[in-house]
Design a protein around this motif. Structure first.
Motif, PDB file in Angstrom:
ATOM      1  N   UNK A   1       0.823  -1.195   0.000  1.00 27.67           N
ATOM      2  CA  UNK A   1       0.000   0.000   0.000  1.00 27.67           C
ATOM      3  C   UNK A   1       0.868   1.260   0.000  1.00 27.67           C
ATOM      4  N   UNK A   2       1.992   1.195   0.702  1.00 27.26           N
ATOM      5  CA  UNK A   2       2.897   2.343   0.759  1.00 27.26           C
ATOM      6  C   UNK A   2       3.492   2.668  -0.604  1.00 27.26           C
ATOM      7  N   UNK A   3       3.764   1.616  -1.400  1.00 24.39           N
ATOM      8  CA  UNK A   3       4.328   1.850  -2.729  1.00 24.39           C
ATOM      9  C   UNK A   3       3.310   2.532  -3.637  1.00 24.39           C
ATOM     10  N   UNK A   4       2.044   2.171  -3.507  1.00 25.29           N
ATOM     11  CA  UNK A   4       1.017   2.821  -4.324  1.00 25.29           C
ATOM     12  C   UNK A   4       0.845   4.287  -3.931  1.00 25.29           C
ATOM     13  N   UNK A   5       0.996   4.568  -2.650  1.00 23.85           N
ATOM     14  CA  UNK A   5       0.898   5.950  -2.202  1.00 23.85           C
ATOM     15  C   UNK A   5       2.043   6.783  -2.778  1.00 23.85           C
ATOM     16  N   UNK A   7       3.524   6.173  -5.522  1.00 22.84           N
ATOM     17  CA  UNK A   7       3.306   6.258  -6.955  1.00 22.84           C
ATOM     18  C   UNK A   7       2.308   7.376  -7.283  1.00 22.84           C
ATOM     19  N   UNK A   8       1.417   7.694  -6.365  1.00 22.65           N
ATOM     20  CA  UNK A   8       0.446   8.756  -6.611  1.00 22.65           C
ATOM     21  C   UNK A   8       1.087  10.144  -6.663  1.00 22.65           C
ATOM     22  N   UNK A   9       2.222  10.320  -6.027  1.00 21.85           N
ATOM     23  CA  UNK A   9       2.887  11.632  -6.019  1.00 21.85           C
ATOM     24  C   UNK A   9       3.330  12.039  -7.431  1.00 21.85           C
ATOM     25  N   UNK A  10       4.073  11.219  -8.173  1.00 17.22           N
ATOM     26  CA  UNK A  10       4.448  11.644  -9.534  1.00 17.22           C
ATOM     27  C   UNK A  10       3.257  11.677 -10.493  1.00 17.22           C
ATOM     28  N   UNK A  14       2.200  14.980 -12.461  1.00 13.51           N
ATOM     29  CA  UNK A  14       2.011  14.974 -13.906  1.00 13.51           C
ATOM     30  C   UNK A  14       0.667  15.552 -14.313  1.00 13.51           C
ATOM     31  N   UNK A  15      -0.361  15.222 -13.561  1.00 14.43           N
ATOM     32  CA  UNK A  15      -1.685  15.778 -13.859  1.00 14.43           C
ATOM     33  C   UNK A  15      -1.720  17.284 -13.627  1.00 14.43           C
ATOM     34  N   UNK A  16      -1.103  17.718 -12.554  1.00  9.21           N
ATOM     35  CA  UNK A  16      -1.049  19.162 -12.288  1.00  9.21           C
ATOM     36  C   UNK A  16      -0.260  19.874 -13.379  1.00  9.21           C
ATOM     37  N   UNK A  17       0.837  19.280 -13.837  1.00 10.38           N
ATOM     38  CA  UNK A  17       1.638  19.879 -14.908  1.00 10.38           C
ATOM     39  C   UNK A  17       0.855  19.931 -16.216  1.00 10.38           C
TER      40      UNK A  17
END
Length: 60
Positions: A1-5, A7-10, A14-17
């Motif tokens: 679960x920590x790895x998926x969290x 992964x949400x940061x980049x 990317x969506x914000x960019x």
């Protein structure tokens, strides 16, 4: 679960960019018409001949 969290940061960055770049490259034609008209009036005023007589051709 920590790895998926992590992964949400980049993915979120990317969506914000993508949203920012689409906003920054939007078509802004509303203000250009008035600015171009003002520049055309300025150019016409600078190209007009002035009605000031030439002092060298004035008889003394």
């Amino acid at each position: 679960m920590g790895a998926l969290l992590w992964l949400l940061i980049p993915v979120g960055a990317g969506l914000i960019a993508a949203v920012w770049s689409s906003w920054a490259l939007r078509n802004r034609k509303t203000g250009d018409v008035a600015e171009l008209a003002g520049y055309a009036r300025f150019r016409d005023a600078m190209e007009r001949e002035h009605s000031v007589p030439d002092p060298a051709s004035d008889p003394v």
